[in-house]
Write an enzyme that holds these catalytic residues in place. Structure first.
Site, PDB file in Angstrom:
ATOM      1  N   GLU A  84       0.869  -1.176   0.000  1.00 28.99           N
ATOM      2  CA  GLU A  84       0.000   0.000   0.000  1.00 28.99           C
ATOM      3  C   GLU A  84       0.901   1.220   0.000  1.00 28.99           C
ATOM      4  O   GLU A  84       1.894   1.262   0.729  1.00 28.99           O
ATOM      5  CB  GLU A  84      -0.906   0.007   1.230  1.00 28.99           C
ATOM      6  CG  GLU A  84      -1.755   1.266   1.380  1.00 28.99           C
ATOM      7  CD  GLU A  84      -2.582   1.256   2.666  1.00 28.99           C
ATOM      8  OE1 GLU A  84      -3.083   0.164   3.041  1.00 28.99           O
ATOM      9  OE2 GLU A  84      -2.708   2.326   3.305  1.00 28.99           O
TER      10      GLU A  84
ATOM     11  N   GLU B 107      -1.677  11.481   3.787  1.00 28.17           N
ATOM     12  CA  GLU B 107      -2.679  11.351   4.838  1.00 28.17           C
ATOM     13  C   GLU B 107      -2.520  12.541   5.769  1.00 28.17           C
ATOM     14  O   GLU B 107      -1.427  13.109   5.901  1.00 28.17           O
ATOM     15  CB  GLU B 107      -2.487  10.063   5.633  1.00 28.17           C
ATOM     16  CG  GLU B 107      -2.786   8.805   4.862  1.00 28.17           C
ATOM     17  CD  GLU B 107      -2.600   7.564   5.717  1.00 28.17           C
ATOM     18  OE1 GLU B 107      -3.600   6.927   6.070  1.00 28.17           O
ATOM     19  OE2 GLU B 107      -1.430   7.237   6.015  1.00 28.17           O
TER      20      GLU B 107
END
Length: 247
Positions: A131, A136
């Site tokens: 991933e 974020e």
């Protein structure tokens, strides 16, 4: 990395979501649609919808908006709604430069993310096939953003490598150009053209040698920043003006 191969200009008058999948609900599903875990596997509290109040395009770009809004389904009740979209089976790439111009919401318990998952799980189930978190943010920390890699042969041996950038002035609640430069030897994270982290990639040990697709979402709550949700910060929205991929 200067040849444009894919673009989403959400400021264009004809912009739409025809190349995106709109994800619904609160459950993480496998490839056959079976439920693997509630909360999208992260303890998230929102119910994703495709409703106009949660997902829409206006003069500022594409908006993913979180609301304090109760949804009841399958005997469960969710206090929040939001939006999640991805390009699985529609667009993926291996190596190149991804640039996303975005403005992120501020508020405790908000978790906006721009990230990538493998189109095909060639190396196995998560985290084996990897991933890539290009961006974020934790809404209670408006001057910081994070980039992360997840990988490892199985859950018990998962590796998480997180890097952070702190704004000297301004915050996530302003438009910035977030970028990921990815080639066979390394991964680099940039904000407004400035590289804040670089990680060498190890062939055979790290699974970042196959096509990945793009995910955009705005979560409410969750384990990434396990704090109470500030409901006074709602409604809150993540706005994306444009996306560019170069090779």
């Amino acid at each position: 990395m200067n040849k444009l191969i894919w673009q989403q200009d959400f400021l264009h008058s004809g912009a739409d979501l025809s190349t995106w999948n709109i994800r619904l609900g609160n459950d993480l599903l496998d490839d056959e649609g079976h439920i693997l875990a509630p909360g999208w596997g992260n303890g998230e509290q929102q119910f994703y919808t495709g409703n106009p109040g949660n997902l829409y395009i206006d003069e500022n770009g594409l908006n993913l908006c979180a609301h304090r809004e109760t949804t009841e389904t399958d005997g469960r009740s969710f206090a929040y709604t939001s939006a999640r979209i991805d390009t699985r089976d529609r667009f993926s790439f291996c190596y190149g430069k991804l640039v996303v111009r975005a403005k992120l919401p501020v508020g405790q318990g908000l978790w906006p993310a721009i990230w990538l998952l493998p189109q095909d799980k060639i190396h196995g189930f998560w985290p084996a096939s990897g991933e890539i978190d290009m961006l974020e943010a934790k809404g209670r920390l408006p001057q910081e953003v994070f980039g992360t890699l997840h990988y490892g042969k199985d859950w018990d041996h998962k590796v998480t490598e997180e890097f952070s950038h702190r704004f000297e002035s301004g915050s996530i609640n302003e438009f910035h150009d977030y970028a990921l430069e990815w080639d066979a030897s390394s991964m680099r994270w940039l904000v407004d053209g400035n590289c804040y982290a670089e990680r060498s990639l190890l062939p055979g040990l790290m699974p970042f040698d196959v096509p990945f697709y793009l995910v955009l979402n705005l979560a409410v709550g969750g384990w990434y920043d396990n704090v109470p949700v500030d409901e006074e910060a709602l409604p809150a929205k993540m706005t994306v003006a444009g996306i560019w991929v170069y090779e």
